[in-house]
Design an enzyme around this catalytic site. Structure first.
Site, PDB file in Angstrom:
ATOM      1  N   ASP A  68       2.508  19.549  32.542  1.00 36.26           N
ATOM      2  CA  ASP A  68       1.642  20.537  33.228  1.00 36.26           C
ATOM      3  C   ASP A  68       2.220  20.710  34.715  1.00 36.26           C
ATOM      4  O   ASP A  68       2.694  19.695  35.150  1.00 36.26           O
ATOM      5  CB  ASP A  68       0.222  19.983  33.535  1.00 36.26           C
ATOM      6  CG  ASP A  68      -0.457  20.753  34.437  1.00 36.26           C
ATOM      7  OD1 ASP A  68      -0.842  22.052  33.804  1.00 36.26           O
ATOM      8  OD2 ASP A  68      -0.768  20.213  35.608  1.00 36.26           O
ATOM      9  N   TYR A  99       3.159  23.904  43.069  1.00 34.16           N
ATOM     10  CA  TYR A  99       3.552  22.787  43.455  1.00 34.16           C
ATOM     11  C   TYR A  99       5.237  23.042  43.850  1.00 34.16           C
ATOM     12  O   TYR A  99       5.963  23.407  43.240  1.00 34.16           O
ATOM     13  CB  TYR A  99       3.905  21.962  42.134  1.00 34.16           C
ATOM     14  CG  TYR A  99       2.521  21.493  41.432  1.00 34.16           C
ATOM     15  CD1 TYR A  99       1.262  21.627  41.967  1.00 34.16           C
ATOM     16  CD2 TYR A  99       2.488  21.335  39.883  1.00 34.16           C
ATOM     17  CE1 TYR A  99       0.148  21.300  41.572  1.00 34.16           C
ATOM     18  CE2 TYR A  99       1.125  20.848  39.568  1.00 34.16           C
ATOM     19  CZ  TYR A  99      -0.142  21.071  40.216  1.00 34.16           C
ATOM     20  OH  TYR A  99      -1.227  20.692  39.665  1.00 34.16           O
ATOM     21  N   LYS A 151      -0.506  27.286  35.796  1.00 33.30           N
ATOM     22  CA  LYS A 151      -1.823  28.069  36.578  1.00 33.30           C
ATOM     23  C   LYS A 151      -1.734  29.329  37.283  1.00 33.30           C
ATOM     24  O   LYS A 151      -0.250  29.748  37.618  1.00 33.30           O
ATOM     25  CB  LYS A 151      -2.156  27.019  37.375  1.00 33.30           C
ATOM     26  CG  LYS A 151      -2.221  25.491  36.888  1.00 33.30           C
ATOM     27  CD  LYS A 151      -2.776  24.351  37.810  1.00 33.30           C
ATOM     28  CE  LYS A 151      -2.569  23.215  36.978  1.00 33.30           C
ATOM     29  NZ  LYS A 151      -1.501  22.579  36.848  1.00 33.30           N
TER      30      LYS A 151
END
Length: 337
Positions: free
Chosen positions: A54, A59, A85
């Site tokens: 994930d 990030y 995401k």
């Protein structure tokens, strides 16, 4: 229970390894990580049999996606599950500085919230480009909710519901561009809200169903079992407080949390069980849960997580925690692991 054990996402049929890898650390969360170490962590995960990874554009301001894609692209695409995401567009900005939002060495892209139809579609396309892949298996809406947005939550929720964000996710799923859709959040209330607004398949719930707190169980997880919605557990150590440091919800833990964790740790020690092993295994006992995805700062830390995940724990531990009201007495526990 082994890291490589598989569980099926009820909707969509994706097969996830019980232990996945959360890849925020690949983006340099709190401390810098070089390319070689990032690659070594992904390689170590693969060697352990982990096949669920994930990441998110946020990030490291795109750094994690780029690193994860580079490490996975040589692997057979059908042999692993990948999630990322939407909700933030990462736009070029030369003024980005080290340490912003906890990212030690972020790339020069600044996040801008956008949960609209166009924003979701662009974010999905951008992620494909960064990952170097033709599809994403699970696409989560990232950090929607009052904990992130405060007074702006209603505005961004409107983008999802009336501005077409949920419609874009459903379209991508219908087209086969993604296999499953859901939310990736730190608060359970917004997942309940989303279940009324969109036909989601799953949710990545960080820090809200753990050895430390189970308030989400009856309002959310039990309902997910009824609806066939899978839960992925993020943040099983509650930002580190259950793994030996004093961080909770990404900040210094308040005294009452420290006191409760000390009591849990004492119960674990009395039963001869590492608190870290209990923290990784406890949420897996709920029937809504399909995977647990701690992060890792090094291959050694990842291998230690896998050992804790598989370590047999005595049934007396769970009895002691429930008797002392340190876990919800109604919560399923992993007896017999």
């Amino acid at each position: 229970m082994q890291a490589c054990d598989k569980r099926i996402l009820p909707r969509g049929g994706l097969s996830l390894t019980s232990l996945g890898l959360g890849c925020a650390q690949l983006g340099g969360l709190y401390q810098a990580m070089d390319e070689a170490e990032a690659r070594a962590i992904v390689d170590a995960a693969w060697d352990l049999g982990i096949r669920y990874f994930d990441t998110a554009p946020y990030y490291g301001y795109t750094l994690s996606e780029r690193r994860l894609g580079a490490a996975l692209r040589e692997r057979p695409r059908d042999s692993y599950v990948l999630s990322t995401k939407v909700g933030r567009l990462l736009l070029p900005d030369a003024n980005v500085r080290p340490g912003e939002n906890g990212w030690a060495e972020p790339l020069p892209f600044r996040p801008h919230f956008d949960y609209s139809y166009d924003g979701v579609m662009r974010s999905h396309e951008d992620s494909l480009q960064r990952l170097g892949m033709d599809r994403i298996d699970i696409l989560y809406v990232h950090d929607i909710g009052r904990a992130t947005h405060g007074e702006r939550h209603a505005h961004y929720w409107d983008q999802l519901t009336h501005g077409g964000g949920f419609r874009a996710l459903a379209q991508l799923r219908a087209e086969g561009s993604v296999g499953a859709i859901g939310l990736g959040v730190n608060e359970w209330e917004v997942v309940v809200q989303a279940m009324l607004a969109c036909d989601i398949d799953c949710a990545l719930l960080a820090g809200r169903y753990t050895l430390l707190e189970q308030a989400a169980m009856a309002p959310l997880l039990d309902r997910c079992v009824e609806r066939g919605i899978g839960i992925v557990i993020g943040g099983p150590f509650n930002s580190g407080i259950l793994a030996g440091n004093r961080k909770f919800n990404y900040e210094d833990a308040p005294p009452q949390v420290v006191t409760r964790v000390e009591a849990i740790a004492a119960a674990c020690a009395a039963a001869g069980a590492p608190i870290q092993a209990a923290a990784l295994q406890f949420p897996m006992a709920h029937p809504a849960v399909v995977a647990c995805i701690p992060g890792a700062q090094s291959p050694a830390q990842l291998r230690q997580n896998a050992q804790w995940f598989a370590q047999p724990l005595p049934a007396a531990l769970w009895d002691a925690l429930a008797h002392a009201s340190l876990i919800d007495g109604r919560a399923p526990t992993p007896r017999g692991t």
